[in-house]
Design a protein around this motif. Structure first.
Motif, mmCIF file in Angstrom:
data_model
loop_
_atom_site.group_PDB
_atom_site.id
_atom_site.type_symbol
_atom_site.label_atom_id
_atom_site.label_comp_id
_atom_site.label_asym_id
_atom_site.label_seq_id
_atom_site.Cartn_x
_atom_site.Cartn_y
_atom_site.Cartn_z
ATOM 1 N N THR A 47 43.702 44.501 9.870
ATOM 2 C CA THR A 47 44.250 45.304 8.932
ATOM 3 C C THR A 47 43.604 46.193 7.948
ATOM 4 O OG1 THR A 47 45.821 43.777 8.669
ATOM 5 C CG2 THR A 47 46.538 45.872 7.976
ATOM 6 N N ASN A 49 43.715 51.105 6.416
ATOM 7 C CA ASN A 49 44.861 51.434 6.161
ATOM 8 C C ASN A 49 43.718 53.572 6.356
ATOM 9 O OD1 ASN A 49 46.574 50.672 4.370
ATOM 10 N ND2 ASN A 49 45.354 50.201 2.826
ATOM 11 N N GLN A 51 45.281 57.285 6.056
ATOM 12 C CA GLN A 51 46.221 58.060 5.901
ATOM 13 C C GLN A 51 47.158 58.227 5.528
ATOM 14 O OE1 GLN A 51 46.599 61.578 8.436
ATOM 15 N NE2 GLN A 51 45.153 62.148 8.013
ATOM 16 N N LYS A 52 47.458 56.509 4.333
ATOM 17 C CA LYS A 52 48.329 55.720 3.623
ATOM 18 C C LYS A 52 49.089 54.716 4.414
ATOM 19 C CE LYS A 52 48.789 59.370 0.075
ATOM 20 N NZ LYS A 52 49.265 59.599 -0.891
ATOM 21 N N ILE A 53 48.585 54.360 5.855
ATOM 22 C CA ILE A 53 49.262 53.778 6.238
ATOM 23 C C ILE A 53 48.572 52.771 6.998
ATOM 24 C CG2 ILE A 53 50.642 53.639 8.580
ATOM 25 C CD1 ILE A 53 50.987 56.639 8.762
ATOM 26 N N SER A 54 49.190 51.558 7.339
ATOM 27 C CA SER A 54 48.105 50.500 6.894
ATOM 28 C C SER A 54 48.427 50.741 8.703
ATOM 29 C CB SER A 54 48.633 49.175 6.364
ATOM 30 O OG SER A 54 48.303 48.247 7.339
ATOM 31 N N HIS A 55 47.127 49.530 9.227
ATOM 32 C CA HIS A 55 47.559 49.806 11.455
ATOM 33 C C HIS A 55 47.181 47.920 11.174
ATOM 34 C CE1 HIS A 55 47.563 53.806 10.651
ATOM 35 N NE2 HIS A 55 47.789 54.390 11.960
ATOM 36 N N LYS A 83 52.774 50.280 8.392
ATOM 37 C CA LYS A 83 53.496 50.659 7.186
ATOM 38 C C LYS A 83 52.638 51.210 6.364
ATOM 39 C CE LYS A 83 54.238 47.111 3.528
ATOM 40 N NZ LYS A 83 53.668 46.448 1.937
ATOM 41 N N ASN A 84 53.843 51.635 5.908
ATOM 42 C CA ASN A 84 53.462 52.603 4.447
ATOM 43 C C ASN A 84 52.674 52.053 3.148
ATOM 44 O OD1 ASN A 84 53.559 55.058 2.862
ATOM 45 N ND2 ASN A 84 55.388 56.102 3.630
ATOM 46 N N THR A 85 51.709 52.031 3.198
ATOM 47 C CA THR A 85 51.819 51.276 1.458
ATOM 48 C C THR A 85 51.585 52.965 0.344
ATOM 49 O OG1 THR A 85 49.442 52.890 2.022
ATOM 50 C CG2 THR A 85 49.769 50.508 3.245
ATOM 51 N N SER A 86 52.581 53.650 0.596
ATOM 52 C CA SER A 86 52.655 54.813 -0.568
ATOM 53 C C SER A 86 53.940 54.637 -0.652
ATOM 54 C CB SER A 86 51.872 56.570 -0.120
ATOM 55 O OG SER A 86 52.834 56.307 0.618
ATOM 56 N N SER A 128 57.927 49.360 6.675
ATOM 57 C CA SER A 128 56.941 48.056 7.578
ATOM 58 C C SER A 128 57.949 48.603 9.398
ATOM 59 C CB SER A 128 56.378 47.163 7.104
ATOM 60 O OG SER A 128 55.940 46.110 7.655
#
Length: 168
Positions: A47, A49, A51-55, A83-86, A128
């Protein structure tokens, strides 16, 4: 005017042109003077990150098929968790994702949500999603035996991040 005066005038204008060009170059590129590029190789299942998106990418499924133009193609369907981490709604930018097979490149704009079957255009705060992204290559050329590497590039205005994932 004599030949000597023409040479002096031409030299003065040439030097003036060089100084103006140098000043303009510095003015235009000053905000990028601290630009930094970082490149990172990522393994499947890891996993990260961007641009504030977890991949999190999983192993691709290879499907040989025929496209609408009757070309033999290979589709690589890659399961991905996003998953948006913000705490804000984020626009999703599929144009930052490029698949390379040797010297051959392809891009996709279809990240399909597995639950709804629709394209992903944005992510709600802390949302997510399990999705599938499909990249298609024609079955020709010497590149068809090369490994597939997914490149993702993002920028925060000061630095550029490049992630490489060997998909298949």
């Amino acid at each position: 005017m004599t030949k000597r005066k023409w040479i002096v005038i031409t030299a003065v204008f040439f030097i003036l042109f060089i100084f103006i060009s140098f000043y303009r170059y510095q003015l235009v590129n000053s905000e990028y003077s601290n630009y930094k590029v970082t490149e990172r190789n990522v393994k499947l299942g890891e996993t990260f990150n961007l641009q504030k998106i977890s991949h999190t990418f999983k192993k691709a499924k290879k499907v040989n098929t025929v496209d609408e133009m009757r070309n033999k193609v290979t589709e690589y369907r890659i399961p991905i968790e996003l998953k948006n981490t913000s705490n804000t709604k984020l626009a999703f930018h599929p144009e930052f994702y490029r698949m390379m097979r040797g010297e051959e490149e392809t891009q996709t704009i279809d990240f399909i949500d597995n639950k709804t079957g629709s394209r992903i255009s944005d992510l709600k705060p802390r949302q997510s999603i399990n999705a599938t992204v499909t990249f298609t290559f024609l079955n020709r050329g010497e590149n068809k035996y090369q490994p597939l590497v997914l490149h993702m590039i993002g920028s925060d205005g000061v630095s550029v991040q490049k992630f490489n994932v060997k998909v298949y």
